[in-house]
Scaffold this active site. Structure first.
Site, short mmCIF file in Angstrom:
data_model
loop_
_atom_site.label_atom_id
_atom_site.label_comp_id
_atom_site.label_asym_id
_atom_site.label_seq_id
_atom_site.Cartn_x
_atom_site.Cartn_y
_atom_site.Cartn_z
N GLY A 1 2.39 -7.89 12.21
CA GLY A 1 3.02 -8.18 10.91
C GLY A 1 2.53 -9.51 10.39
O GLY A 1 3.07 -10.56 10.70
N GLY A 2 1.45 -9.46 9.63
CA GLY A 2 0.97 -10.67 8.96
C GLY A 2 0.19 -11.64 9.81
O GLY A 2 0.04 -12.81 9.45
N CYS B 1 6.26 5.17 8.88
CA CYS B 1 5.48 5.10 7.65
C CYS B 1 6.40 5.21 6.44
O CYS B 1 7.11 6.20 6.29
CB CYS B 1 4.43 6.20 7.58
SG CYS B 1 3.51 6.12 6.02
N ASN C 1 0.85 -1.19 0.00
CA ASN C 1 0.00 0.00 0.00
C ASN C 1 0.87 1.23 0.00
O ASN C 1 2.02 1.21 0.45
CB ASN C 1 -0.96 0.01 1.19
CG ASN C 1 -0.36 0.68 2.41
OD1 ASN C 1 -0.33 1.91 2.51
ND2 ASN C 1 0.16 -0.12 3.34
N ALA C 2 0.27 2.29 -0.54
CA ALA C 2 0.95 3.58 -0.57
C ALA C 2 -0.07 4.66 -0.27
O ALA C 2 -0.22 5.62 -1.01
CB ALA C 2 1.59 3.80 -1.94
N VAL C 3 -0.82 4.46 0.80
CA VAL C 3 -1.91 5.39 1.13
C VAL C 3 -1.34 6.77 1.45
O VAL C 3 -1.87 7.79 1.00
CB VAL C 3 -2.75 4.84 2.30
CG1 VAL C 3 -3.74 5.88 2.80
CG2 VAL C 3 -3.48 3.58 1.86
#
Lengths: 304, 255
Positions: A243-244, A130, A69-71
């Site tokens: 994480g996952g 981020c 993602n690159a929100v």
């Protein structure tokens, strides 16, 4: 009888399962699917001093067992949060934790100052990780000096519980964790997303508008578990593992590695009820293994 | 507001349309299908796929309390797995999602669909017809064999057809079909490939016709949480297509 309570600094959670920032909105997005009061805590999406539009579309690429993602921290700013979001969530019977982001130390402190007046904000999670904003963000999380300067400034502005969210995009995450601990944080959470990239091979162009983005989902879990284990052995403050995590089993794995609590993120997109199922799984697991409290589960990995 | 839910559905039938499309007819394992609006969508978990991770957003082709129809085009690994689903298998579905088309329409509505984008227009046409709206469909495809559910559309309202190869109806893109020049049309609802929707929007703007389009930006959660599927709007900047849409009045869009 199993006691699921866990303590993060001076904050007690009714169970170790929280939602990861940026994957659960403000909680209300999931209220149709689960009883939010069954959660240990809700970490609301990254909040900044000023509103942010985030990055241009496309912001997402599916990857094997995960997604990029690159929100870019799209949010309406802390004042909007205080006026319009907080009143709707302050009376939830769970802990509300605000993820705080900024491009400068003054930004972080400014957000904390505005959150101070909101009694039901139980804690903040300081996002120095981020990968999707050009200024600040992750740059504070990739050096010990950067981490220390943000954490000590925020510490002066915030006397409730503080968690520092670490980036895995460093050579040695234990150094950064120690720097955060030394600067006075009550806990660390890890990991944020891993910097990644995807290319549309037919069009020969990057999939994401920002070229690179943050990788999350099941694919990162083994790396995150390793980092949680390393950090839990390096600091004495509580570690929040993420994480996952796709289910209760995975949550237990993080706790065995040394996490006091966990956050579930991307899995909410696939199963909006995963968090509550994980709470039930952990309870059942502890019963099966004769554990009376979560403290017995944290770091219980044997044979090392 | 109808509560969103995660429900298991049994695949009652998988009707193949040529090599590229499947109409999945689903029935709830327990309970009944919640009320849905035309233009709303569902998020389906992809079974038996090693390379996909997220659910797939699929628009609702038809729904009543017993049945849910999803028209799926083989596009990538996820939709391929869905198209290959066996009868009797069970799919996890999150529904109902999104806003849906406006049904408070007066005058003559032209519902324009391209390719698999025709899917949500069938229910919309029925609903508008019941409300006394004069409904006409304009359906476009590459070729006659890509025109799906033509009989069902014809049972609902008059159908105009455009095919790129001229194998049925008007030869060319839907945007060159003469029906678009009709003065009677007061409302357009459109779902299809982006270039088609943009071209339809341009015509609607030029002619001052109220127009809604259904977007299919790439989604992760479908619930307004991840902020991945955003569309830049004139009034509010980036908004989630999954919750503010997928249907948008073109006046809100920057294109």
């Amino acid at each position: 009888m199993v006691n699921l309570n866990v303590k993060i600094g001076s904050l007690t959670l009714k169970n170790p399962v929280m939602t990861a920032s940026g994957t659960f909105g403000y909680g209300e997005e999931f209220a149709d699917f689960i009883d939010l009061s069954r959660l240990g805590g809700i970490i609301v999406k990254g909040t900044t001093l000023n509103p942010r539009q985030g990055n241009p579309y496309p912001r997402m690429a599916e990857t094997p067992s995960g997604m990029l993602n690159a929100v870019g921290l799209q949010n309406k700013g802390v004042d909007y949060f205080a006026q319009h979001i907080y009143p709707g969530i302050k009376d939830l019977d769970t802990r509300v934790i605000v993820n705080v982001s900024g491009a400068s130390i003054e930004d972080y402190v400014g957000v904390c100052e505005r959150l101070r007046g909101l009694d039901k904000v139980a804690a903040i999670e300081v996002n120095i990780s981020c990968p999707n904003v050009k200024q600040g963000g992750m740059s504070f999380g990739t050096t010990c000096d950067g981490c220390e300067s943000v954490v000590s400034a925020v510490r002066r502005a915030w006397d409730r519980t503080m968690i520092v969210k670490l980036t895995p995009n460093v050579t040695d995450i234990t150094e950064i964790a120690r720097a955060a601990e030394g600067a006075g944080t009550d806990a660390v959470s890890l990991t944020n997303t891993f910097l990644g990239m995807a290319i549309d091979v037919e069009r020969q162009r990057p999939v994401l508008s920002t070229i690179t983005g943050g990788l999350s989902g099941a694919c990162i879990r083994p790396i995150a578990v390793r980092m949680v284990w390393q950090v839990a052995n390096a600091v004495s403050v509580p570690v929040v593992g993420l994480g996952g995590i796709m289910n209760g089993r995975d949550a237990v794995e993080f706790m065995l590695a040394g996490a006091t609590a966990v956050q579930i993120g991307t899995a909410n997109f696939i199963d909006p009820q995963v968090t509550v199922k994980a709470v039930e799984y952990i309870q059942d697991y502890m019963q099966r293994h004769g554990m009376a409290s979560c403290a017995e589960l944290t770091g219980a990995m044997k044979g090392v | 507001m109808v509560m969103k839910q995660v429900m298991d559905f049994t695949v009652k039938a998988n009707d193949k349309h040529g090599d590229n499309y499947s109409l999945l007819k689903l029935a709830p394992v327990k309970g009944s299908v919640p009320p849905v609006k035309p233009g709303q969508f569902v998020q389906v978990e992809v079974p038996n796929s090693k390379t996909t991770y997220l659910r797939r957003p699929i628009s609702i082709n038809y729904a009543d309390t017993h049945e849910l129809w999803l028209l799926v085009r083989r596009a990538g690994a996820g939709t391929r797995s869905l198209c290959d689903t066996q009868e009797g298998s069970v799919l996890s579905v999150v529904l109902p999602l999104g806003n849906g088309f406006t049904t408070d329409v007066k005058g003559t509505a032209l519902l324009i669909g391209g390719g698999v984008g025709i899917a949500p227009l069938l229910m919309l046409g029925s609903k508008l017809a019941v409300r006394g709206v004069d409904v006409q469909f304009l359906l476009g495809a590459r070729s006659m064999s890509d025109l799906l559910e033509l009989d069902l559309f014809r049972q609902t309202a008059p159908v105009h057809v455009a095919t790129e190869d001229g194998s049925l109806g008007h030869k060319g893109l839907v945007t060159t079909h003469p029906v678009l020049q009709s003065d009677e049309i007061t409302h357009i609802a459109c779902c299809g490939p982006m270039p088609m929707m943009k071209a339809v929007a341009a015509i609607a703007r030029e002619r001052g016709i109220n127009c809604e389009v259904s977007l299919e930006n790439m989604m992760a959660c479908g619930l307004g949480a991840c902020l991945c599927c955003v569309e830049d709007t004139k009034d509010e900047g980036n908004v989630c297509v999954c919750t503010d849409g997928p249907v948008f009045n073109i006046n809100r869009l920057k294109w």
